[in-house]
Scaffold this motif. Structure first.
Motif, short mmCIF file in Angstrom:
data_model
loop_
_atom_site.label_atom_id
_atom_site.label_comp_id
_atom_site.label_asym_id
_atom_site.label_seq_id
_atom_site.Cartn_x
_atom_site.Cartn_y
_atom_site.Cartn_z
N ILE A 21 2.40 20.78 -10.91
CA ILE A 21 3.22 21.46 -9.91
C ILE A 21 2.70 21.21 -8.50
O ILE A 21 3.44 20.77 -7.61
N ALA A 22 1.42 21.48 -8.26
CA ALA A 22 0.86 21.35 -6.92
C ALA A 22 0.84 19.89 -6.45
O ALA A 22 1.10 19.61 -5.28
N THR A 23 0.53 18.97 -7.37
CA THR A 23 0.48 17.56 -6.97
C THR A 23 1.89 17.06 -6.62
O THR A 23 2.05 16.28 -5.67
N THR A 24 2.88 17.49 -7.36
CA THR A 24 4.26 17.09 -7.06
C THR A 24 4.69 17.61 -5.70
O THR A 24 5.28 16.88 -4.90
N PHE A 149 -13.38 24.42 -7.73
CA PHE A 149 -11.97 24.11 -7.89
C PHE A 149 -11.24 24.04 -6.55
O PHE A 149 -10.34 23.23 -6.36
N GLY A 150 -11.64 24.87 -5.59
CA GLY A 150 -11.02 24.82 -4.27
C GLY A 150 -11.27 23.50 -3.58
O GLY A 150 -10.35 22.88 -3.03
N LEU A 151 -12.52 23.03 -3.62
CA LEU A 151 -12.85 21.74 -2.99
C LEU A 151 -12.20 20.57 -3.72
O LEU A 151 -11.68 19.63 -3.09
N ALA A 152 -12.22 20.62 -5.05
CA ALA A 152 -11.59 19.54 -5.83
C ALA A 152 -10.09 19.48 -5.56
O ALA A 152 -9.52 18.39 -5.40
N ALA A 153 -9.45 20.64 -5.49
CA ALA A 153 -8.01 20.67 -5.21
C ALA A 153 -7.71 20.16 -3.81
O ALA A 153 -6.74 19.41 -3.62
N ALA A 154 -8.51 20.55 -2.84
CA ALA A 154 -8.29 20.08 -1.47
C ALA A 154 -8.33 18.55 -1.40
O ALA A 154 -7.48 17.91 -0.77
N LEU A 157 -5.27 17.00 -3.75
CA LEU A 157 -3.95 17.22 -3.16
C LEU A 157 -3.77 16.41 -1.88
O LEU A 157 -2.65 15.95 -1.58
N SER A 158 -4.85 16.20 -1.16
CA SER A 158 -4.78 15.33 0.03
C SER A 158 -4.42 13.91 -0.38
O SER A 158 -3.61 13.24 0.28
N LEU A 159 -5.02 13.44 -1.47
CA LEU A 159 -4.70 12.09 -1.96
C LEU A 159 -3.24 11.99 -2.39
O LEU A 159 -2.56 10.99 -2.11
N TRP A 160 -2.73 13.01 -3.07
CA TRP A 160 -1.33 13.02 -3.48
C TRP A 160 -0.40 13.06 -2.26
O TRP A 160 0.66 12.43 -2.25
N ALA A 163 -0.30 9.65 -0.89
CA ALA A 163 0.57 8.82 -1.74
C ALA A 163 2.04 9.03 -1.36
O ALA A 163 2.83 8.08 -1.32
N GLY A 164 2.40 10.27 -1.06
CA GLY A 164 3.76 10.54 -0.60
C GLY A 164 4.07 9.86 0.71
O GLY A 164 5.18 9.35 0.93
N MET A 165 3.08 9.81 1.60
CA MET A 165 3.27 9.14 2.89
C MET A 165 3.48 7.63 2.70
O MET A 165 4.28 7.02 3.40
N VAL A 166 2.75 7.06 1.74
CA VAL A 166 2.93 5.63 1.43
C VAL A 166 4.35 5.38 0.93
O VAL A 166 5.01 4.42 1.34
N LEU A 167 4.82 6.26 0.06
CA LEU A 167 6.20 6.15 -0.41
C LEU A 167 7.19 6.21 0.75
O LEU A 167 8.18 5.50 0.77
N ALA A 168 6.88 7.07 1.71
CA ALA A 168 7.77 7.22 2.87
C ALA A 168 7.90 5.91 3.63
O ALA A 168 8.96 5.60 4.18
N ARG A 169 6.86 5.12 3.67
CA ARG A 169 6.91 3.83 4.38
C ARG A 169 7.66 2.78 3.58
O ARG A 169 8.20 1.84 4.15
N LEU A 170 7.68 2.93 2.27
CA LEU A 170 8.35 1.95 1.41
C LEU A 170 9.84 2.20 1.29
O LEU A 170 10.61 1.27 1.03
N LEU A 171 10.25 3.44 1.46
CA LEU A 171 11.65 3.79 1.28
C LEU A 171 12.40 3.66 2.60
O LEU A 171 12.02 4.28 3.59
N LYS A 172 13.47 2.87 2.59
CA LYS A 172 14.17 2.57 3.84
C LYS A 172 15.58 3.13 3.90
O LYS A 172 16.10 3.35 4.98
N THR A 173 16.21 3.34 2.77
CA THR A 173 17.61 3.76 2.80
C THR A 173 17.76 5.21 2.34
O THR A 173 16.88 5.76 1.66
N GLU A 174 18.89 5.78 2.69
CA GLU A 174 19.15 7.18 2.31
C GLU A 174 19.19 7.34 0.80
O GLU A 174 18.66 8.31 0.26
N TRP A 175 19.79 6.38 0.08
CA TRP A 175 19.88 6.53 -1.37
C TRP A 175 18.50 6.44 -2.02
O TRP A 175 18.24 7.09 -3.03
N GLN A 176 17.57 5.63 -1.46
CA GLN A 176 16.21 5.57 -2.00
C GLN A 176 15.52 6.93 -1.85
O GLN A 176 14.83 7.39 -2.76
#
Length: 198
Positions: A21-24, A149-154, A157-160, A163-176
């Protein structure tokens, strides 16, 4: 000094890095809003998991096991909240496509995900039972579990989020973007299933 707690650290890293849940939510937030605007969610989620595992270490998770109606109430509230978040993510468009688009999740939103997550409580209870010998009492165990657990989660979750930011650079169109948001929403909704099987 680190050698006795190394198994706990490894357990916490694996438990907080595996998809859930949190990683998503962190991935979706990174893709939609970037790292800086996702910090309240990341910090809230890490703090939420720290308090859940600390409470488990202090013995409060036993209350959830002893009072089945409280556990059921938590499952219902948690499921409703997560489904609401899934709909919110699934309906989002590309970043900055619409200035009225949903805002990033807050600190309390991130913490709430963990507080209402039976998987987090089960993980905390399991860690408390498995690693109780590392502490001289419930308070010390609560502090050890919460910090680990707090430090491990921080970190995870930062890495996840990145990863979302990397996806943002790869996705160019609205449908993507719509496809990614729908996939993330479905993953988040599916993450509810295991809590109802237990």
């Amino acid at each position: 000094m680190i050698e006795p707690i190394l198994p706990l650290v490894l357990f916490a890293i694996v438990a907080t890095t595996t998809p859930g849940i949190a990683t998503t939510l962190s991935t979706a937030s990174g893709a939609q809003f970037g790292f800086r605007r996702s910090v309240p969610l990341l910090v809230g989620s890490a703090a939420g998991l720290a308090t859940v595992t600390a409470a488990a270490g202090a013995g409060l998770a036993g209350l959830l096991l002893a009072v089945p109606s409280l556990e059921l109430t938590m499952k219902i509230a948690g499921s409703a909240y997560l489904l609401w978040l899934a709909v919110k993510i699934g309906r989002a468009g590309p970043p900055n496509l619409d200035m009225t688009m949903a805002t990033p999740n807050s600190f309390l939103g991130g913490a709430g995900v963990q507080w209402l997550n039976p998987k987090g409580w089960a993980m905390g209870l399991g860690a408390a039972a498995s690693f109780a010998a590392l502490a001289s009492g419930p308070l010390q165990l609560a502090l050890l579990l919460g910090a680990t657990f707090g430090l491990a989660a921080a970190a995870s979750l930062s890495l996840w989020c990145v990863a979302g930011m990397v996806l943002a650079r790869l996705l160019k169109t609205e449908w993507q973007w719509r496809a990614l948001n729908i996939v993330l929403a479905l993953v988040l909704a599916a993450s509810i299933i295991p809590m109802w099987r237990s």
